[in-house]
Scaffold this motif. Structure first.
Motif, short mmCIF file in Angstrom:
data_model
loop_
_atom_site.label_atom_id
_atom_site.label_comp_id
_atom_site.label_asym_id
_atom_site.label_seq_id
_atom_site.Cartn_x
_atom_site.Cartn_y
_atom_site.Cartn_z
N UNK A 184 0.88 -1.18 0.00
CA UNK A 184 0.00 0.00 0.00
C UNK A 184 0.91 1.22 0.00
N UNK A 186 1.52 5.23 -0.10
CA UNK A 186 0.93 6.54 0.21
C UNK A 186 1.61 7.68 -0.53
N UNK A 188 2.40 9.93 -3.81
CA UNK A 188 1.51 10.26 -4.94
C UNK A 188 2.14 9.96 -6.29
N UNK A 200 -1.73 -1.04 -4.03
CA UNK A 200 -2.87 -0.14 -3.92
C UNK A 200 -2.29 1.22 -3.58
N UNK A 202 -2.72 5.05 -2.26
CA UNK A 202 -3.58 5.96 -1.51
C UNK A 202 -2.93 7.34 -1.56
N UNK A 203 -3.58 8.24 -2.29
CA UNK A 203 -3.05 9.59 -2.45
C UNK A 203 -4.02 10.54 -1.77
N UNK A 204 -3.59 11.09 -0.64
CA UNK A 204 -4.51 11.87 0.18
C UNK A 204 -5.03 13.09 -0.56
N UNK A 206 -5.50 13.25 -3.70
CA UNK A 206 -6.45 12.78 -4.70
C UNK A 206 -7.84 12.61 -4.11
#
Lengths: 227, 227
Positions: A184, A186, A188, A200, A202-204, A206
């Motif tokens: 996972x 984080x 970007x 997976x 996860x781009x905050x 985004x």
DNA sequence: GTCTGTGAAAGTGTTCACAGCG
DNA sequence: CGCTGTGAACACTTTCACAGAC
């Protein structure tokens, strides 16, 4: 997710759509919540309604994996929880390594939501000498050059990457070399991973962009259009 | 996302699929990255390849919003960045309120990725008296009962919810009552919001579950083959 | 009666393939 | 030529609707 996708020669027996797996997680959370409130069974329409899906959607999703329902009754919550956990693979314990103990990394180390779902943060790594040796939430911060050794030793299968964007690919390469099979991320940017390793992202920012778009759209149509 | 969905009476002029908007964010990140490396133009196939999409997918996604490409040349990066930001609504500044200054909340306050995309954390709220009055990353922690007043005063349009699951719905209700129109929710449950307020849910354990499923599937098919 | 599981229908999203422009 | 924009073909997902189980 990643892995091979473009060269899909023949139709595999049962390729489960990613969207289905996503909803499985949502069903699981809702079921866990229901059980805590003493509810023992639930119908597909009730479960769907709570999450904004149709009853047929819920049944079709579950039908990918077996017949878990009881006609005339619905689904028994504890039973369905077990089934979904088995499907997701979270009926066992997963050891997870964290790379990058900055603001976000510390938050991940302290996050209470992982353990109940079967995930244990078993190691944390950082390249900053000032952080190494420290302990956060009972986990010792280790130097990057011990990553390979510790990942093998502690049977770690998944990684969380919480380093700056510029270092994310390197962190991923190290995790993969050490034998981690899912990440996972984080940072970007999209990681380049070999086949057989899932990711997976996860781009905050985004996530905020997605709501910003929805809000901006509503403003636009509200100003220029009837509805 | 949320808003009204079930009662969709007539076909609206241009309902853009959520998946398209998601990819727009990915294109934007990649373009910003390219520009930093001095690249000025890129073709749909090059852009798609970097992100794992087909060239047609990239062109179709962009075609929802206009003709931004230059036949024979491709897309000019800076031009396309402007267009996507305009589409997403991030060509302006968005003020964001944070509710919940725990581990995760602090990480969000310190996250460097928001500002470059147009998001400013303009206020932070917590119900813990011990935290109130403190400053994190230059943002003062305010008590919950000042939420309504401050959201109005600072023209805040979006909210981040980083409180325990049990408090998330209350936090959402307060944000909505104060006039916030979009919420990113980090608690592992679906918020019930009125029409006209969008939500995106980020459940950290769910992200891990998605990779766990992919890894577990690969293990299963690798060991037993047939299915 | 209630509710599941499931083929068939409807609806969406993606890829193909090519006309047309620079 | 290379590359976009786009109708048409295709694939996938969701919804419908109903037979069968309790």
């Amino acid at each position: 997710m990643s892995s091979s996708k473009p060269p899909s020669p023949r139709t595999e027996p049962a390729a489960v759509p990613a969207a289905v797996v996503n909803r499985l997680s949502l069903y699981l959370r809702e079921l866990q919540h229901l059980v805590q409130h003493g509810i023992q069974t639930i119908s597909s329409s009730q479960l769907g309604e709570r999450l904004g899906f149709s009853d047929a959607q819920v049944r079709k999703d579950l039908a990918h994996f077996g017949n878990f329902g009881h006609p005339g009754v619905g689904y028994r919550c504890d039973e369905l929880i077990s089934e979904i956990r088995r499907i997701l693979g979270t009926d066992r314990r997963w050891s997870v390594a964290l790379v990058g103990v900055g603001n976000l990394g510390r938050a991940l180390l302290g996050y209470r939501g992982f353990a109940p779902q079967g995930f244990a943060l078993a190691a944390a790594f950082d390249s900053d000498p000032a952080k190494i040796g420290g302990r956060i939430e009972g986990v010792e911060i280790l130097p990057m050059d011990r990553l390979s050794e510790v990942v093998a030793e502690r049977h770690i299968d998944l990684g969380l990457i919480a380093v700056p964007a510029a270092d994310a690919q390197t962190a991923a390469d190290r995790l993969v070399a050490a034998g981690v099979r899912g990440i996972v991320n984080f940072a970007p940017l999209a990681l380049v991973l070999p086949d057989g390793v899932s990711q997976v992202g996860v781009d905050l920012a985004r996530e905020l962009e997605q709501v910003a778009f929805a809000v901006a759209s509503r403003l636009r149509s509200g100003q220029t259009n009837g509805q």
